[in-house]
Design an enzyme around this catalytic site. Sequence first.
Site, PDB file in Angstrom:
ATOM      1  N   LYS A  57       0.846  -1.319   0.292  1.00 44.39           N
ATOM      2  CA  LYS A  57       0.144  -0.383   0.009  1.00 44.39           C
ATOM      3  C   LYS A  57       0.684   1.623   0.184  1.00 44.39           C
ATOM      4  CE  LYS A  57      -3.700  -2.119   2.752  1.00 44.39           C
ATOM      5  NZ  LYS A  57      -4.875  -2.490   3.794  1.00 44.39           N
ATOM      6  N   GLN A 101      -4.748  -1.660   9.639  1.00 41.50           N
ATOM      7  CA  GLN A 101      -4.776  -2.590   8.902  1.00 41.50           C
ATOM      8  C   GLN A 101      -5.445  -3.718  10.043  1.00 41.50           C
ATOM      9  OE1 GLN A 101      -3.349  -3.696   6.028  1.00 41.50           O
ATOM     10  NE2 GLN A 101      -4.200  -5.712   5.726  1.00 41.50           N
ATOM     11  N   ASP A 124     -10.860   2.811   4.124  1.00 46.71           N
ATOM     12  CA  ASP A 124     -11.376   1.522   3.990  1.00 46.71           C
ATOM     13  C   ASP A 124     -12.905   1.239   3.674  1.00 46.71           C
ATOM     14  OD1 ASP A 124      -8.952  -0.523   4.029  1.00 46.71           O
ATOM     15  OD2 ASP A 124      -9.215  -0.229   5.922  1.00 46.71           O
TER      16      ASP A 124
HETATM   17  N1  GUN Z   1      -6.910  -6.585   6.195  1.00 45.80           N
HETATM   18  C1  GUN Z   1      -7.544  -7.395   4.799  1.00 45.80           C
HETATM   19  N2  GUN Z   1      -8.483  -6.941   3.747  1.00 45.80           N
HETATM   20  C2  GUN Z   1      -8.237  -5.441   4.945  1.00 45.80           C
HETATM   21  C3  GUN Z   1      -8.711  -4.153   3.864  1.00 45.80           C
HETATM   22  O1  GUN Z   1      -9.091  -4.428   3.067  1.00 45.80           O
HETATM   23  N3  GUN Z   1      -8.143  -3.236   5.133  1.00 45.80           N
HETATM   24  C4  GUN Z   1      -7.762  -3.212   5.770  1.00 45.80           C
HETATM   25  N4  GUN Z   1      -7.826  -2.255   6.747  1.00 45.80           N
HETATM   26  N5  GUN Z   1      -7.291  -4.298   6.796  1.00 45.80           N
HETATM   27  C5  GUN Z   1      -7.513  -5.724   5.414  1.00 45.80           C
END
Ligand code: GUN
Length: 296
Positions: A57, A101, A124
């Site tokens: 990311k 995350q 998100d």
């Molecule tokens: N963990 C797995 N997928 C995601 C996501 O799309 N966003 C976040 N913040 N954590 C995750």
Amino acid sequence: MSKSKDAKIIDGKILSEIIREEIKVGVAALKEKGCTPGLAVVLVGEDPASQVYVRNKRKTCDALGIASFAHDLPADTPESELLALIDALNADAQVHGILVQMPLPNHIDGNKVLLAIDPDKDVDGFHPVNVGKLLIGETAFVPCTPKGCQEMLIRSGNDPAGKHIVVVGRSNIVGKPMAALLMQKGPGANATVTVCHSRTQNLPEMVRQADIVIAAIGAPHFITADMVKEGAVIIDVGMNRIEDASKKSGFRLVGDVDYDAVKAKASAITPVPGGVGPMTITMLMKNTLEAASRTV
Ligand code: GUN
């Protein structure tokens, strides 16, 4: 009977490249107006898979000209400390998007953390305000994986309108928002949606009725060829690590779909890796650009 042709591969890397070029143009336009889109990426603990996702990311932010603010906290960080960091990020004008995350360590209440994020910075799309807006068809930040799946369908010429889509999995991150997104009235949606899960009776029969299958179960090779209708379109959200002694890492990534067998029956299919994964990150960048655009 003639042997069926292998499915068309819906390449998430190529589609992502195209969309990332579009995002770069949007980022440059905002910079002209004196605004550099910024994303804060918060990681708590040392989960190896999460570390890989977070690194990707941040790298993608750099590639697109988006500022990324890294916050790596030890696994034993008190919940109060994480909440205080989110407060500070909410107040920081350089930060347009905040991503924490998941999963978080057990001693931290994930719901409390999601509620603390300003819904206007919730790139998100996990905050209940955005979840609710998505459900009632208002403009909202849409969770990145479902949004990426929808883009893949549209851009591969598989418009969901009028199709029967079976979503397998009911998580808050993928299954539920995916169903909400595809059932909306509007372009890129208008589908008839069925959601299957671990308590569904006769799941294979349900999946066989799908024109489009979205597999988001989290179980390697769960969707087998006998569950798939001839000519169906298959979107595989799964990212499962399975042991593989031939790899340096000791594992390889496989999806929720028995790819080789299903490919022979489907009309189009996404690979793993190189399918939904890159699209998820691309949609995060798109949401961050959108969050920044709203401030100018
Ligand atoms: N963990 C797995 N997928 C995601 C996501 O799309 N966003 C976040 N913040 N954590 C995750």
